[in-house]
Structures are given as C-alpha cells and as structure tokens.
Design a protein around this motif. Structure first.
Motif, PDB file in Angstrom:
ATOM      1  N   MET A   1     -18.265 -16.680 -13.817  1.00 22.66           N
ATOM      2  CA  MET A   1     -18.977 -16.238 -14.995  1.00 22.66           C
ATOM      3  C   MET A   1     -20.479 -16.181 -14.730  1.00 22.66           C
ATOM      4  SD  MET A   1     -18.258 -15.190 -17.969  1.00 22.66           S
ATOM      5  CE  MET A   1     -18.674 -15.071 -19.652  1.00 22.66           C
ATOM      6  N   GLU A   2     -20.993 -17.177 -14.012  1.00 19.01           N
ATOM      7  CA  GLU A   2     -22.426 -17.191 -13.711  1.00 19.01           C
ATOM      8  C   GLU A   2     -22.835 -15.984 -12.880  1.00 19.01           C
ATOM      9  OE1 GLU A   2     -23.738 -20.910 -12.053  1.00 19.01           O
ATOM     10  OE2 GLU A   2     -22.530 -22.035 -13.493  1.00 19.01           O
ATOM     11  N   GLN A   3     -22.011 -15.618 -11.900  1.00 22.05           N
ATOM     12  CA  GLN A   3     -22.310 -14.463 -11.055  1.00 22.05           C
ATOM     13  C   GLN A   3     -22.320 -13.184 -11.896  1.00 22.05           C
ATOM     14  OE1 GLN A   3     -19.468 -13.679  -7.935  1.00 22.05           O
ATOM     15  NE2 GLN A   3     -20.856 -12.323  -6.864  1.00 22.05           N
ATOM     16  N   PHE A   4     -21.380 -13.083 -12.816  1.00 23.60           N
ATOM     17  CA  PHE A   4     -21.294 -11.919 -13.685  1.00 23.60           C
ATOM     18  C   PHE A   4     -22.530 -11.817 -14.580  1.00 23.60           C
ATOM     19  CE2 PHE A   4     -19.688 -10.394 -17.920  1.00 23.60           C
ATOM     20  CZ  PHE A   4     -19.680  -9.052 -17.603  1.00 23.60           C
ATOM     21  N   GLY A   6     -25.418 -13.115 -14.070  1.00 22.36           N
ATOM     22  CA  GLY A   6     -26.543 -12.808 -13.187  1.00 22.36           C
ATOM     23  C   GLY A   6     -26.600 -11.335 -12.847  1.00 22.36           C
ATOM     24  N   ALA A   7     -25.433 -10.746 -12.574  1.00 23.73           N
ATOM     25  CA  ALA A   7     -25.382  -9.309 -12.261  1.00 23.73           C
ATOM     26  C   ALA A   7     -25.805  -8.478 -13.458  1.00 23.73           C
ATOM     27  CB  ALA A   7     -23.978  -8.921 -11.812  1.00 23.73           C
ATOM     28  N   LEU A   8     -25.398  -8.881 -14.656  1.00 25.86           N
ATOM     29  CA  LEU A   8     -25.807  -8.158 -15.860  1.00 25.86           C
ATOM     30  C   LEU A   8     -27.314  -8.262 -16.067  1.00 25.86           C
ATOM     31  CD1 LEU A   8     -23.006  -9.052 -18.436  1.00 25.86           C
ATOM     32  CD2 LEU A   8     -23.235  -6.970 -17.067  1.00 25.86           C
ATOM     33  N   HIS A   9     -27.864  -9.423 -15.789  1.00 23.53           N
ATOM     34  CA  HIS A   9     -29.307  -9.634 -15.941  1.00 23.53           C
ATOM     35  C   HIS A   9     -30.087  -8.719 -14.991  1.00 23.53           C
ATOM     36  CE1 HIS A   9     -33.002 -11.714 -16.890  1.00 23.53           C
ATOM     37  NE2 HIS A   9     -33.234 -11.873 -15.591  1.00 23.53           N
ATOM     38  N   VAL A  10     -29.678  -8.690 -13.743  1.00 22.11           N
ATOM     39  CA  VAL A  10     -30.330  -7.823 -12.750  1.00 22.11           C
ATOM     40  C   VAL A  10     -30.171  -6.358 -13.156  1.00 22.11           C
ATOM     41  CG1 VAL A  10     -30.238  -7.032 -10.355  1.00 22.11           C
ATOM     42  CG2 VAL A  10     -30.128  -9.476 -10.865  1.00 22.11           C
ATOM     43  N   GLU A  12     -29.741  -5.140 -16.123  1.00 18.53           N
ATOM     44  CA  GLU A  12     -30.562  -4.878 -17.310  1.00 18.53           C
ATOM     45  C   GLU A  12     -31.987  -4.524 -16.900  1.00 18.53           C
ATOM     46  OE1 GLU A  12     -31.435  -4.595 -21.409  1.00 18.53           O
ATOM     47  OE2 GLU A  12     -29.475  -4.868 -20.477  1.00 18.53           O
ATOM     48  N   LYS A  13     -32.543  -5.290 -15.995  1.00 15.58           N
ATOM     49  CA  LYS A  13     -33.919  -5.058 -15.545  1.00 15.58           C
ATOM     50  C   LYS A  13     -34.048  -3.763 -14.742  1.00 15.58           C
ATOM     51  CE  LYS A  13     -35.565  -9.786 -15.499  1.00 15.58           C
ATOM     52  NZ  LYS A  13     -36.787  -9.687 -16.252  1.00 15.58           N
ATOM     53  N   ALA A  14     -33.022  -3.434 -13.966  1.00 13.09           N
ATOM     54  CA  ALA A  14     -33.078  -2.267 -13.089  1.00 13.09           C
ATOM     55  C   ALA A  14     -32.502  -1.005 -13.728  1.00 13.09           C
ATOM     56  CB  ALA A  14     -32.329  -2.574 -11.791  1.00 13.09           C
ATOM     57  N   GLY A  15     -31.923  -1.124 -14.923  1.00  9.40           N
ATOM     58  CA  GLY A  15     -31.298   0.034 -15.557  1.00  9.40           C
ATOM     59  C   GLY A  15     -30.025   0.463 -14.850  1.00  9.40           C
ATOM     60  N   GLU A  16     -29.305  -0.484 -14.281  1.00  9.93           N
ATOM     61  CA  GLU A  16     -28.103  -0.183 -13.503  1.00  9.93           C
ATOM     62  C   GLU A  16     -26.821  -0.366 -14.318  1.00  9.93           C
ATOM     63  OE1 GLU A  16     -29.440  -1.446  -9.019  1.00  9.93           O
ATOM     64  OE2 GLU A  16     -28.513  -2.964 -10.276  1.00  9.93           O
ATOM     65  N   ILE A  17     -25.773   0.152 -13.742  1.00  8.82           N
ATOM     66  CA  ILE A  17     -24.414   0.010 -14.265  1.00  8.82           C
ATOM     67  C   ILE A  17     -23.740  -1.136 -13.511  1.00  8.82           C
ATOM     68  CG2 ILE A  17     -22.157   1.156 -14.397  1.00  8.82           C
ATOM     69  CD1 ILE A  17     -24.133   2.483 -16.239  1.00  8.82           C
ATOM     70  N   VAL A  18     -22.902  -1.888 -14.206  1.00 11.86           N
ATOM     71  CA  VAL A  18     -22.059  -2.907 -13.585  1.00 11.86           C
ATOM     72  C   VAL A  18     -20.613  -2.533 -13.879  1.00 11.86           C
ATOM     73  CG1 VAL A  18     -21.367  -5.339 -13.582  1.00 11.86           C
ATOM     74  CG2 VAL A  18     -23.778  -4.736 -13.788  1.00 11.86           C
ATOM     75  N   VAL A  19     -19.786  -2.502 -12.828  1.00 13.54           N
ATOM     76  CA  VAL A  19     -18.370  -2.165 -12.976  1.00 13.54           C
ATOM     77  C   VAL A  19     -17.541  -3.334 -12.479  1.00 13.54           C
ATOM     78  CG1 VAL A  19     -16.551  -0.519 -12.385  1.00 13.54           C
ATOM     79  CG2 VAL A  19     -18.930   0.260 -12.525  1.00 13.54           C
ATOM     80  N   LEU A  20     -16.608  -3.777 -13.313  1.00 17.62           N
ATOM     81  CA  LEU A  20     -15.668  -4.828 -12.928  1.00 17.62           C
ATOM     82  C   LEU A  20     -14.279  -4.217 -12.844  1.00 17.62           C
ATOM     83  CD1 LEU A  20     -16.594  -7.753 -15.339  1.00 17.62           C
ATOM     84  CD2 LEU A  20     -17.354  -7.419 -13.002  1.00 17.62           C
ATOM     85  N   LYS A  21     -13.650  -4.360 -11.706  1.00 14.58           N
ATOM     86  CA  LYS A  21     -12.259  -3.933 -11.554  1.00 14.58           C
ATOM     87  C   LYS A  21     -11.394  -5.182 -11.639  1.00 14.58           C
ATOM     88  CE  LYS A  21      -8.907  -1.881  -8.405  1.00 14.58           C
ATOM     89  NZ  LYS A  21      -8.670  -1.308  -7.071  1.00 14.58           N
ATOM     90  N   PHE A  22     -10.465  -5.197 -12.578  1.00 11.89           N
ATOM     91  CA  PHE A  22      -9.528  -6.306 -12.726  1.00 11.89           C
ATOM     92  C   PHE A  22      -8.231  -5.902 -12.053  1.00 11.89           C
ATOM     93  CE2 PHE A  22     -12.506  -6.532 -16.223  1.00 11.89           C
ATOM     94  CZ  PHE A  22     -12.897  -7.860 -16.171  1.00 11.89           C
ATOM     95  N   LYS A  23      -7.746  -6.759 -11.155  1.00 12.92           N
ATOM     96  CA  LYS A  23      -6.571  -6.427 -10.348  1.00 12.92           C
ATOM     97  C   LYS A  23      -5.742  -7.669 -10.076  1.00 12.92           C
ATOM     98  CE  LYS A  23      -8.693  -7.270  -5.922  1.00 12.92           C
ATOM     99  NZ  LYS A  23      -8.633  -6.894  -4.543  1.00 12.92           N
ATOM    100  N   ARG A  24      -4.589  -7.447  -9.484  1.00 12.21           N
ATOM    101  CA  ARG A  24      -3.712  -8.526  -9.033  1.00 12.21           C
ATOM    102  C   ARG A  24      -3.293  -8.230  -7.591  1.00 12.21           C
ATOM    103  NH1 ARG A  24      -0.067  -9.764 -14.261  1.00 12.21           N
ATOM    104  NH2 ARG A  24      -0.843 -11.878 -14.514  1.00 12.21           N
ATOM    105  N   VAL A  25      -3.239  -9.265  -6.787  1.00 14.49           N
ATOM    106  CA  VAL A  25      -2.742  -9.128  -5.421  1.00 14.49           C
ATOM    107  C   VAL A  25      -1.261  -8.754  -5.491  1.00 14.49           C
ATOM    108  CG1 VAL A  25      -2.291 -10.358  -3.265  1.00 14.49           C
ATOM    109  CG2 VAL A  25      -4.423 -10.757  -4.510  1.00 14.49           C
ATOM    110  N   GLY A  26      -0.865  -7.772  -4.707  1.00 15.98           N
ATOM    111  CA  GLY A  26       0.527  -7.339  -4.669  1.00 15.98           C
ATOM    112  C   GLY A  26       0.884  -6.299  -5.719  1.00 15.98           C
ATOM    113  N   CYS A  27      -0.059  -5.919  -6.542  1.00 24.72           N
ATOM    114  CA  CYS A  27       0.165  -4.926  -7.596  1.00 24.72           C
ATOM    115  C   CYS A  27       0.000  -3.528  -6.988  1.00 24.72           C
ATOM    116  CB  CYS A  27      -0.829  -5.146  -8.730  1.00 24.72           C
ATOM    117  SG  CYS A  27      -0.903  -3.814  -9.941  1.00 24.72           S
ATOM    118  N   ALA A  28       1.071  -2.745  -6.997  1.00 21.73           N
ATOM    119  CA  ALA A  28       1.022  -1.406  -6.404  1.00 21.73           C
ATOM    120  C   ALA A  28       0.047  -0.502  -7.149  1.00 21.73           C
ATOM    121  CB  ALA A  28       2.413  -0.785  -6.390  1.00 21.73           C
ATOM    122  N   ALA A  29       0.019  -0.598  -8.466  1.00 23.09           N
ATOM    123  CA  ALA A  29      -0.911   0.229  -9.251  1.00 23.09           C
ATOM    124  C   ALA A  29      -2.352  -0.154  -8.935  1.00 23.09           C
ATOM    125  CB  ALA A  29      -0.628   0.066 -10.743  1.00 23.09           C
TER     126      ALA A  29
END
Length: 105
Positions: A1-4, A6-10, A12-29
């Motif tokens: 959570m802290e890393q996330f 922190g990434a949002l904070h950076v 915000e200052k830089a005007g960047e996009i943050v993308v999180l991909k949620f996945k599972r190991v072994g998931c074909a999709a």
C-alpha cells in the motif's frame, strides 16, 4: 500500500498515469495480455507507471481497491481514479484505447 500511495504522489506531481494490473499466477486469462502489458509499460514509461499486483499475495490490498475479478486494471491520474477495466484477451483493445486516450491528455 505504501508503494502504491508513493507512486500516486509522484504521479500527481508529474501529471502521470498509474496503471495497476491485478492478476493471479496460473490464470490463463491473466497471462493472455502479459506481453502487451509489458510492451505498453515500456513504451509509455515516461508518461505512466505500470504495476502488477498478484491477487493471492495482495488480497488485503485488492480488497481496499475493490477488485472484483482478475485480470483487471485500475487507471489513475495522480490521486484521481479514472477507470476499472477488464484486462483479458477479449477486452485488451478497450483497455488499450482508454489508456491511449488518457495519455493523450
């Protein structure tokens, strides 16, 4: 959570996009878009930060993010939540188009 946060904070200052991909190991999709996701991350590394979250290892974080299914992606502009999207083979084009749209702004 802290890393996330922190990434949002950076982002915000830089005007960047943050993308999180949620996945599972072994998931074909989840694996079906792995290569394309890595390519997007590399292509847009100057405008966006891309992360992957293993659902099984980060259940508490996924619950806070209200993840309903995998694979999925959450897109943020700084602290602003923009979208939660499916991220499988059949939904890749919609995700890619939305990401391109957000990056163009």
């Amino acid at each position: 959570m802290e890393q996330f946060v922190g990434a949002l904070h950076v982002a915000e200052k830089a005007g960047e996009i943050v993308v999180l991909k949620f996945k599972r190991v072994g998931c074909a999709a989840c694996a079906s878009t792995e290569k394309q996701y890595a390519e997007k991350a590399k292509r847009y590394s100057a405008k966006a930060k891309f992360f992957e979250v293993d659902y099984d290892e980060g259940k508490a974080f996924c619950k806070k993010c209200e993840v309903k299914f995998v694979p999925s992606a959450h897109v943020y502009r700084g602290y602003s939540f923009l979208a939660a999207m499916a991220l499988g083979k059949n939904s890749w084009d919609a995700f890619s188009d939305r990401l391109e749209q957000e990056l163009a702004q």
